[in-house]
Structure formats: structure tokens, C-alpha cells
Design an enzyme around this catalytic site. Structure first.
Site, PDB file in Angstrom:
ATOM      1  N   ALA A  35      35.500  69.949 -63.846  1.00  0.00           N
ATOM      2  CA  ALA A  35      36.764  69.030 -64.005  1.00  0.00           C
ATOM      3  C   ALA A  35      37.927  69.553 -63.477  1.00  0.00           C
ATOM      4  O   ALA A  35      39.178  69.385 -63.396  1.00  0.00           O
ATOM      5  CB  ALA A  35      37.182  69.027 -65.526  1.00  0.00           C
ATOM      6  N   ALA A  36      37.556  70.284 -62.226  1.00  0.00           N
ATOM      7  CA  ALA A  36      38.838  70.924 -61.244  1.00  0.00           C
ATOM      8  C   ALA A  36      39.109  70.133 -60.254  1.00  0.00           C
ATOM      9  O   ALA A  36      40.136  70.254 -59.639  1.00  0.00           O
ATOM     10  CB  ALA A  36      38.487  72.309 -61.077  1.00  0.00           C
ATOM     11  N   ARG A  41      41.512  59.098 -55.239  1.00  0.00           N
ATOM     12  CA  ARG A  41      41.411  57.947 -55.225  1.00  0.00           C
ATOM     13  C   ARG A  41      41.838  57.174 -56.325  1.00  0.00           C
ATOM     14  O   ARG A  41      41.946  55.830 -56.339  1.00  0.00           O
ATOM     15  CB  ARG A  41      39.898  57.532 -54.869  1.00  0.00           C
ATOM     16  CG  ARG A  41      39.468  57.613 -53.428  1.00  0.00           C
ATOM     17  CD  ARG A  41      38.091  57.388 -53.009  1.00  0.00           C
ATOM     18  NE  ARG A  41      37.092  58.536 -53.482  1.00  0.00           N
ATOM     19  CZ  ARG A  41      35.868  58.291 -53.532  1.00  0.00           C
ATOM     20  NH1 ARG A  41      35.203  57.090 -53.308  1.00  0.00           N
ATOM     21  NH2 ARG A  41      35.150  59.323 -53.872  1.00  0.00           N
ATOM     22  N   LYS A  48      42.506  62.654 -62.766  1.00  0.00           N
ATOM     23  CA  LYS A  48      41.680  61.790 -62.934  1.00  0.00           C
ATOM     24  C   LYS A  48      40.845  61.647 -64.237  1.00  0.00           C
ATOM     25  O   LYS A  48      40.770  60.658 -64.994  1.00  0.00           O
ATOM     26  CB  LYS A  48      40.540  61.751 -61.871  1.00  0.00           C
ATOM     27  CG  LYS A  48      39.323  60.756 -62.087  1.00  0.00           C
ATOM     28  CD  LYS A  48      38.622  60.531 -60.767  1.00  0.00           C
ATOM     29  CE  LYS A  48      37.403  61.403 -60.875  1.00  0.00           C
ATOM     30  NZ  LYS A  48      36.489  61.214 -59.786  1.00  0.00           N
ATOM     31  N   ASP A 134      33.359  63.005 -64.706  1.00  0.00           N
ATOM     32  CA  ASP A 134      34.062  61.385 -64.642  1.00  0.00           C
ATOM     33  C   ASP A 134      32.970  60.659 -64.692  1.00  0.00           C
ATOM     34  O   ASP A 134      32.913  59.524 -64.172  1.00  0.00           O
ATOM     35  CB  ASP A 134      34.478  61.456 -63.071  1.00  0.00           C
ATOM     36  CG  ASP A 134      33.637  61.672 -61.967  1.00  0.00           C
ATOM     37  OD1 ASP A 134      32.557  62.072 -62.313  1.00  0.00           O
ATOM     38  OD2 ASP A 134      33.988  61.224 -60.856  1.00  0.00           O
ATOM     39  N   ASN A 202      22.029  62.393 -55.673  1.00  0.00           N
ATOM     40  CA  ASN A 202      22.400  63.344 -56.692  1.00  0.00           C
ATOM     41  C   ASN A 202      23.587  62.949 -57.591  1.00  0.00           C
ATOM     42  O   ASN A 202      24.655  62.235 -57.008  1.00  0.00           O
ATOM     43  CB  ASN A 202      23.030  64.727 -55.897  1.00  0.00           C
ATOM     44  CG  ASN A 202      23.558  65.862 -56.971  1.00  0.00           C
ATOM     45  OD1 ASN A 202      23.056  66.034 -58.172  1.00  0.00           O
ATOM     46  ND2 ASN A 202      24.480  66.706 -56.274  1.00  0.00           N
ATOM     47  N   ARG A 365      53.322  48.453 -89.193  1.00  0.00           N
ATOM     48  CA  ARG A 365      53.833  49.679 -88.605  1.00  0.00           C
ATOM     49  C   ARG A 365      53.392  50.648 -88.989  1.00  0.00           C
ATOM     50  O   ARG A 365      52.913  50.815 -90.404  1.00  0.00           O
ATOM     51  CB  ARG A 365      55.324  49.884 -88.027  1.00  0.00           C
ATOM     52  CG  ARG A 365      55.724  48.828 -86.996  1.00  0.00           C
ATOM     53  CD  ARG A 365      57.053  48.582 -86.987  1.00  0.00           C
ATOM     54  NE  ARG A 365      57.928  49.861 -86.733  1.00  0.00           N
ATOM     55  CZ  ARG A 365      59.109  49.901 -87.145  1.00  0.00           C
ATOM     56  NH1 ARG A 365      59.873  48.921 -87.384  1.00  0.00           N
ATOM     57  NH2 ARG A 365      59.755  51.309 -86.833  1.00  0.00           N
ATOM     58  N   ASN A 409      56.217  39.503-105.820  1.00  0.00           N
ATOM     59  CA  ASN A 409      56.412  38.563-105.042  1.00  0.00           C
ATOM     60  C   ASN A 409      57.774  38.666-104.339  1.00  0.00           C
ATOM     61  O   ASN A 409      58.827  38.685-105.191  1.00  0.00           O
ATOM     62  CB  ASN A 409      56.497  37.185-105.657  1.00  0.00           C
ATOM     63  CG  ASN A 409      56.259  36.061-104.589  1.00  0.00           C
ATOM     64  OD1 ASN A 409      57.014  35.665-103.681  1.00  0.00           O
ATOM     65  ND2 ASN A 409      54.976  35.370-104.342  1.00  0.00           N
ATOM     66  N   TYR A 419      68.489  51.151 -93.307  1.00  0.00           N
ATOM     67  CA  TYR A 419      69.260  52.225 -92.251  1.00  0.00           C
ATOM     68  C   TYR A 419      70.456  51.742 -92.318  1.00  0.00           C
ATOM     69  O   TYR A 419      71.183  50.909 -92.273  1.00  0.00           O
ATOM     70  CB  TYR A 419      68.690  51.786 -90.915  1.00  0.00           C
ATOM     71  CG  TYR A 419      69.250  52.871 -89.801  1.00  0.00           C
ATOM     72  CD1 TYR A 419      69.416  54.328 -90.006  1.00  0.00           C
ATOM     73  CD2 TYR A 419      69.785  52.290 -88.689  1.00  0.00           C
ATOM     74  CE1 TYR A 419      69.579  54.919 -89.084  1.00  0.00           C
ATOM     75  CE2 TYR A 419      70.189  53.281 -87.616  1.00  0.00           C
ATOM     76  CZ  TYR A 419      69.999  54.521 -87.852  1.00  0.00           C
ATOM     77  OH  TYR A 419      70.732  55.304 -86.933  1.00  0.00           O
TER      78      TYR A 419
HETATM   79  C1  UD1 Z   1      29.201  65.798 -55.461  1.00  0.00           C
HETATM   80  C2  UD1 Z   1      27.831  66.427 -54.863  1.00  0.00           C
HETATM   81  C3  UD1 Z   1      27.206  65.530 -54.473  1.00  0.00           C
HETATM   82  C4  UD1 Z   1      26.882  64.212 -55.422  1.00  0.00           C
HETATM   83  C5  UD1 Z   1      28.366  63.621 -55.915  1.00  0.00           C
HETATM   84  C6  UD1 Z   1      28.064  62.656 -57.100  1.00  0.00           C
HETATM   85  C7  UD1 Z   1      28.412  68.611 -54.205  1.00  0.00           C
HETATM   86  C8  UD1 Z   1      28.491  69.796 -52.897  1.00  0.00           C
HETATM   87  N1  UD1 Z   1      28.375  67.182 -53.972  1.00  0.00           N
HETATM   88  O1  UD1 Z   1      29.976  65.524 -54.370  1.00  0.00           O
HETATM   89  O2  UD1 Z   1      25.750  65.644 -54.137  1.00  0.00           O
HETATM   90  O3  UD1 Z   1      26.370  62.966 -54.845  1.00  0.00           O
HETATM   91  O4  UD1 Z   1      28.800  64.796 -56.400  1.00  0.00           O
HETATM   92  O5  UD1 Z   1      29.431  62.141 -57.378  1.00  0.00           O
HETATM   93  O6  UD1 Z   1      28.319  69.232 -55.157  1.00  0.00           O
HETATM   94  N2  UD1 Z   1      34.718  69.623 -58.731  1.00  0.00           N
HETATM   95  C9  UD1 Z   1      35.172  70.855 -59.296  1.00  0.00           C
HETATM   96  N3  UD1 Z   1      35.840  71.603 -58.437  1.00  0.00           N
HETATM   97  C10 UD1 Z   1      35.929  71.468 -56.824  1.00  0.00           C
HETATM   98  C11 UD1 Z   1      35.242  70.257 -56.545  1.00  0.00           C
HETATM   99  C12 UD1 Z   1      34.983  69.144 -57.583  1.00  0.00           C
HETATM  100  O7  UD1 Z   1      35.279  71.195 -60.535  1.00  0.00           O
HETATM  101  O8  UD1 Z   1      36.224  72.335 -56.173  1.00  0.00           O
HETATM  102  C13 UD1 Z   1      34.149  68.611 -59.931  1.00  0.00           C
HETATM  103  C14 UD1 Z   1      34.984  67.434 -59.975  1.00  0.00           C
HETATM  104  O9  UD1 Z   1      36.064  67.473 -60.762  1.00  0.00           O
HETATM  105  C15 UD1 Z   1      33.812  66.452 -60.247  1.00  0.00           C
HETATM  106  C16 UD1 Z   1      32.525  67.093 -59.728  1.00  0.00           C
HETATM  107  O10 UD1 Z   1      32.900  68.576 -59.563  1.00  0.00           O
HETATM  108  O11 UD1 Z   1      33.689  66.389 -61.687  1.00  0.00           O
HETATM  109  C17 UD1 Z   1      32.002  66.428 -58.491  1.00  0.00           C
HETATM  110  O12 UD1 Z   1      32.959  66.587 -57.514  1.00  0.00           O
HETATM  111  P1  UD1 Z   1      33.404  65.469 -56.386  1.00  0.00           P
HETATM  112  O13 UD1 Z   1      34.558  65.567 -55.492  1.00  0.00           O
HETATM  113  O14 UD1 Z   1      33.557  63.926 -57.155  1.00  0.00           O
HETATM  114  O15 UD1 Z   1      31.955  65.202 -55.765  1.00  0.00           O
HETATM  115  P2  UD1 Z   1      31.570  65.319 -54.146  1.00  0.00           P
HETATM  116  O16 UD1 Z   1      31.772  66.888 -53.940  1.00  0.00           O
HETATM  117  O17 UD1 Z   1      32.059  64.452 -53.327  1.00  0.00           O
END
Ligand code: UD1
Ligand code: CA
Length: 524
Positions: A35-36, A41, A48, A134, A202, A365, A409, A419
Site C-alpha cells: 500500500a505504498a 490517477r 488512493k 486496491d 498478473n 440525529r 404524546n 440551548y
Molecule cells: C503491478 C505489477 C503488474 C501487474 C499490476 C496489476 C509489478 C512490477 N508489476 O504493476 O505485473 O499487472 O501491478 O495491477 O509488480 N506498491 C508499493 N510500493 C511501490 C509500488 C507499488 O507498495 O513502490 C503497491 C501499490 O500501492 C499497489 C501495488 O503495489 O497496491 C501495485 O502497484 P501499481 O503501481 O498499481 O502496479 P504496477 O507497478 O503498475
């Protein structure tokens, strides 16, 4: 809800029952939620993963699905919006481990940071689940099926995949001819034209053997089109060691769909709602119009509840057997008792008793507690109000910081004036009391058990049990005023006709009688 997972290129039978797979799945050593990432977008000042569908953040959905596997540790990797995201992790699951990713970018680095933190608590061994943060429709059953396939097949890596029409941007699954095992995941930006033809992608939902993951991550570089550490490169690492990597294709692509922008947020939110309603309908809830009915994930509904069009139930709302909610009602953290009806109402943090009736056009409320068979009627606002069993506030009232005893009633257009400009005060109305219409109850004030108040009263002093409280100017009638002061108007003509019909004019208009102080004009 669980998606049926169909395994290809593996020995796992296709379409195994969700429950069986879930219960037989071994507990993973850890679940790591990535989740980093930034989620640019979304075009949002909020990270996000804190955007919500079904009344729960995207991160919350990922954590709940991960926790369902009962891992030894549930870890969440954070960086973008670090403090806000870490606070949400804590709120959702206080046991979860927050791991900070450093400035090295990529999913591989995120997983590596997690593994280091987990190993620090004792070397990790066995299956490690890694999921994106996500993917709100992903559930624990689907993850459990993936872990089961991983363990049964003795894989080094097991990847949840799906086949999409347009695979642009995704990592492609490159399979080995003959076995169908996975050779590599190639990111879109690094793929050859031939690889870009592959439509199996993937999902960023995996199970890894901890040892392979640890050593695979240690071998990763950033020599790729994005200059990032790719978690996906661990696949090729495992293959180079002669280990088995398999992919499990889900037949429910929506369940593994990521939320990249607000369009996806809306589409996935709608789909989640559809699935939630479908489950409740199969459990015996009537949903007249699923298109306009929204029910959050944590809401509880009993059999024979009816939800009418335009109903939204949020948070920890519960609706008991036989109750009817709607149309056009929004309830957040409200408890609706059995057989109650709630019509065109907006409410939060309120309790509605068995067989009680609320609305149309009521505003409940926080702190509203309506007793059994009680009534909060039309254009009534309540707050911090305990309204007893069978008590009624039927029309046009504000009841705030008040206690109303059972069977009482409250007449139309009555207001508790809680108040004084500085502090809030309480109004207490006893049992079986009758407050007249258009009363102003100036708190702190008490109307005793069985007491009455006259219509139009401003009650500033306590009314003892059984007494009649009256506080209003006496009425006087000025005879023939309209004919004298508004001659020639339709009113004057109507008055003249009425007096003619009634007989000869009195020579001398009778003196104005003293007003009777009976509590007329109260309502029911
Ligand atoms: C990644 C996969 C890709 C896959 C796609 C699905 C890699 C290199 N690629 O793509 O094969 O089809 O997800 O959505 O893994 N995140 C981190 N740290 C980071 C970057 C990302 O924690 O430095 C987390 C994001 O918060 C997210 C997840 O990893 O939950 C995927 O990252 P995102 O950037 O959405 O996916 P891609 O790298 O585009
Ligand atoms: Ca990326």
C-alpha cells in the site's frame, strides 16, 4: 461471495467448493498488503487506498481479506500519505504490522521491506501471501483457494491471474509450452510485441515460499524500463532455481480488478453493492429495487426485512426481522427493531424500537432512542432523545436533549429549547403526559407523569405530575371588527351573510368572554 478459482497448468481440480478450499487451506506465515504506491490517477489529495467502496476503505477490504487467512502476521507496506494510511491500518486492525518502504521504488522493494520487518520478529518460513491494496472485491475465500493450490502443488510461487480484453499496462504471464507452468511475468513496458499479445495478466496477488521470496528479492536489480525493483521478477528467479511457478486463473475478473481511477471506484463500488444485495436477497431480504438500494459491507439484515427503493444503509446499521425501511431513507449506524417502519428518513447513531414508526420526513440525529411502538412522525428532528415505549411525537417538532416517558404524546409543532446560548439543558417529560400543540419547552424543565400542558404554552417552570400547565395570553373577540374595518371585502360580506343567517344582530355585542383554559387544540 467468493470467486471460483479455476486452476490451469496445475494439479488442483477446477472449481473446488469455496468453503472446502477455505477451511482446508493452511495458515500462511504472513500476508503482506502493498500500500505504498501513490495512485496518481485518482487525482486526489487523499491516498488512493483510503478511498472507500461499500463503506470500507480499499485498504480495509484488502486487510479484511488477508486477515481471513489467519496469518501469523498481517503486514501493510506504506509510504505515500504514510501517516494517514498507517492510521487507517491501525483503525482497521490494531494487530497489523505497519512497514515503511524507503525511497527505493517498486513492488519488489515494498515486499523486501516487509520481509525484513517480518524476519526481524523471527525468520519467516512457509507460504507468504502478497496482495495489492486496491482490489476491493478480492475476498478471503479466493485467497484461501490460492494458498491451497500453492501448498497442494508444492509451488515456489503461485500467481492469481485473469484474462482481459485489453492488457495494456499490466504484467503479462509467460507460460511454458507443454506444462503450462509460468516462466516469467513481463511488465508491459518491458514486453516484446509478441508478449504484448498475451491477454493473461498478473493481478499482483501471489503466494510465495518465504525462502524463495527472500533470496529472490535479494537478487533483484532495477535494470528495467521503469528503473524499479519488480516483485514480478522473483518468478524468473524461482524458475532459474528449477522451482515450480504456477498461475491460477480466476473466472471472476472483476474480483481481482484494481481501482486506478474514480471511474473504477464507481464501477467496483456498484458491483460490490450488487453482490451484497444478492447475498441478502438469498438470505430472505426483499430488495424492491437493487439499482437504487445501497448497503454497506458491515450492515446486518434479518430475514423478512423489506428495503424499498432509494434506501441507503451505512456503517454498522442493523435491521431486525420484519422491519421495512424506505423509500428514500439513509441510515448510518442505526439499529432498527423488529417490525419497525422507517419512511423517508435520514438518521445516524439512533435506535428504533420494535414495532416503532418513523417518518415520513424525519431526521434522527445521534443519541435518539425510540421505544417499542413509539412514533417519530412527519418533519420531526430528534437528538439525544429518549422517547419511551408507545410515546409519540407525530408532527413538526424538534426534540433535543430530552427524555419522554412511555405512552406520552407531544403535540404538533412542539420544540424543546435545549440551548440557552451557552449550555445545553435537558427536558424531561414523564409517562403518559400530554404536551399540547405548539409548546415551547424551555429547558431545563420537567413535565411530570400524567401532566398536561395547554396548546401554545411556553413552559418555563416544571409542571407537577397530573397538573395542567398553561402559559399563554387569554383570547378576546372584537365583534364586527371585519365589517367595520374591512368593509366591501369578501370577508366582510361573508361575515354579514353569516350574521344575517344567524338572526337579527344583537343590539349590543356581547362582552368578550374569558378564554377557557382547556387544553384544546392538541393533536394526536
Ligand atoms: C503491478 C505489477 C503488474 C501487474 C499490476 C496489476 C509489478 C512490477 N508489476 O504493476 O505485473 O499487472 O501491478 O495491477 O509488480 N506498491 C508499493 N510500493 C511501490 C509500488 C507499488 O507498495 O513502490 C503497491 C501499490 O500501492 C499497489 C501495488 O503495489 O497496491 C501495485 O502497484 P501499481 O503501481 O498499481 O502496479 P504496477 O507497478 O503498475
Ligand atoms: Ca507502477
Amino acid at each position: 461471495m467468493g470467486a471460483l478459482v479455476v486452476s490451469t497448468g496445475s494439479t488442483t481440480p477446477a472449481g473446488q467448493p469455496a468453503d472446502g478450499a477455505a477451511s482446508s487451506a493452511p495458515r500462511p506465515a504472513a500476508v503482506v498488503v502493498l500500500a505504498a504506491g501513490q495512485g496518481t490517477r485518482m487525482r486526489s489529495s487523499r491516498p488512493k487506498v483510503l478511498h472507500a467502496v461499500g463503506g470500507r476503505s480499499l485498504l480495509g477490504h484488502a486487510m479484511v481479506a488477508g486477515r481471513a487467512l489467519e496469518p501469523q502476521t498481517l503486514a501493510v507496506v506504506v509510504r505515500h500519505g504514510r501517516d494517514l494510511v498507517a492510521a487507517e491500518v491501525e483503525r482497521v486492525d490494531a494487530e497489523a504490522l505497519v512497514v515503511d518502504q524507503d525511497e527505493v521504488p517498486g513492488t519488489g522493494r515494498a515486499a523486501q521491506c516487509a520481509l525484513e520487518a517480518l524476519d526481524a520478529r523471527g525468520p519467516l518460513d512457509g507460504p507468504v501471501v502478497v496482495t495489492a491494496s486496491d482490489v476491493p472485491l478480492l475476498d478471503g475465500e479466493t485467497l484461501a483457494q490460492l494458498v491451497a493450490a500453492h501448498v497442494t502443488d508444492g509451488n515456489a510461487v503461485t500467481i492469481l491471474t485473469t484474462v482481459v480484453e485489453d492488457a495494456t499496462g499490466y504484467g503479462r504471464i509467460v507460460r511454458e509450452d507443454g506444462t503450462g507452468d509460468v516462466l516469467a511475468i513481463v511488465e508491459h513496458k518491458d514486453a516484446t510485441d509478441a508478449q504484448r499479445e498475451i491477454r493473461e495478466i498478473n493481478t499482483s496477488i501471489f503466494v510465495f515460499d518465504a525462502d524463495v521470496l527472500r533470496r529472490g528479492l535479494a537478487s533483484l536489480g532495477t535494470d528495467n524500463a521503469q528503473g524499479e525493483m519488480y516483485l514480478t521478477d522473483v518468478v524468473a528467479f524461482a524458475r532459474a532455481e528449477g522451482r515450480t511457478v504456477r498461475a491460477v486463473i480466476t473466472d471472476d475478473p472483476v474480483a481481482v480488478e484494481g481501482t486506478n481511477d474514480r471511474l473504477a471506484l464507481s464501477v467496483l463500488g456498484k458491483e460490490m453493492n450488487r453482490r451484497i444485495l444478492e447475498r441478502w436477497m438469498l438470505d430472505g431480504v426483499t430488495v424492491v429495487d437493487p439499482q437504487t438500494t445501497w448497503v454497506d459491507v458491515d450492515v446486518e439484515l434479518a430475514p423478512d426485512v423489506t428495503l424499498l427503493p432509494g434506501t441507503q444503509l451505512h456503517g454498522a446499521t442493523t435491521v431486525a426481522e420484519g422491519a421495512t425501511v424506505g423509500p428514500d431513507t439513509t441510515l448510518t449506524d442505526v439499529e432498527v427493531g423488529p417490525g419497525a417502519t422507517v419512511v423517508r428518513t435520514h438518521g445516524s447513531l439512533a435506535v428504533i424500537g420494535a414495532g416503532a414508526s418513523v417518518g415520513p420526513f424525519a431526521y434522527l440525529r445521534p443519541g435518539t432512542v425510540l421505544g417499542e411502538r413509539g412514533k417519530i412522525g412527519t418533519f420531526v428532528e430528534t437528538k439525544n432523545a429518549e422517547i419511551g415505549a408507545g410515546a409519540k411525537v407525530p408532527h413538526l417538532s424538534y426534540i433535543g436533549d430530552a427524555t419522554i416517558g412511555e405512552g406520552s404524546n407531544v403535540g404538533a409543532a412542539t420544540v424543546t429549547l435545549n440551548y440557552d446560548g451557552v449550555a445545553k439543558h435537558r427536558t424531561v417529560i414523564g409517562a403518559h403526559a400530554k404536551v399540547g400543540g405548539d409548546n415551547m419547552l424551555v429547558a431545563p424543565v420537567t413535565v411530570g407523569d400524567g401532566a398536561y400542558t395547554a396548546a401554545g404554552s411556553v413552559i418555563t417552570r416544571d409542571v407537577p405530575a397530573g397538573a395542567l400547565g398553561v402559559s399563554r395570553a387569554q383570547q378576546r373577540n372584537v365583534e364586527c371588527w371585519v365589517e367595520r374595518r374591512r368593509p366591501g371585502t369578501p370577508a366582510a360580506e361573508a361575515a354579514a351573510r353569516a350574521r344575517a343567517d344567524a338572526g337579527p344582530d344583537p343590539a349590543d355585542p356581547a362582552p368578550v368572554p374569558a378564554a377557557d383554559a382547556a387544553p384544546e387544540g392538541t393533536s394526536h
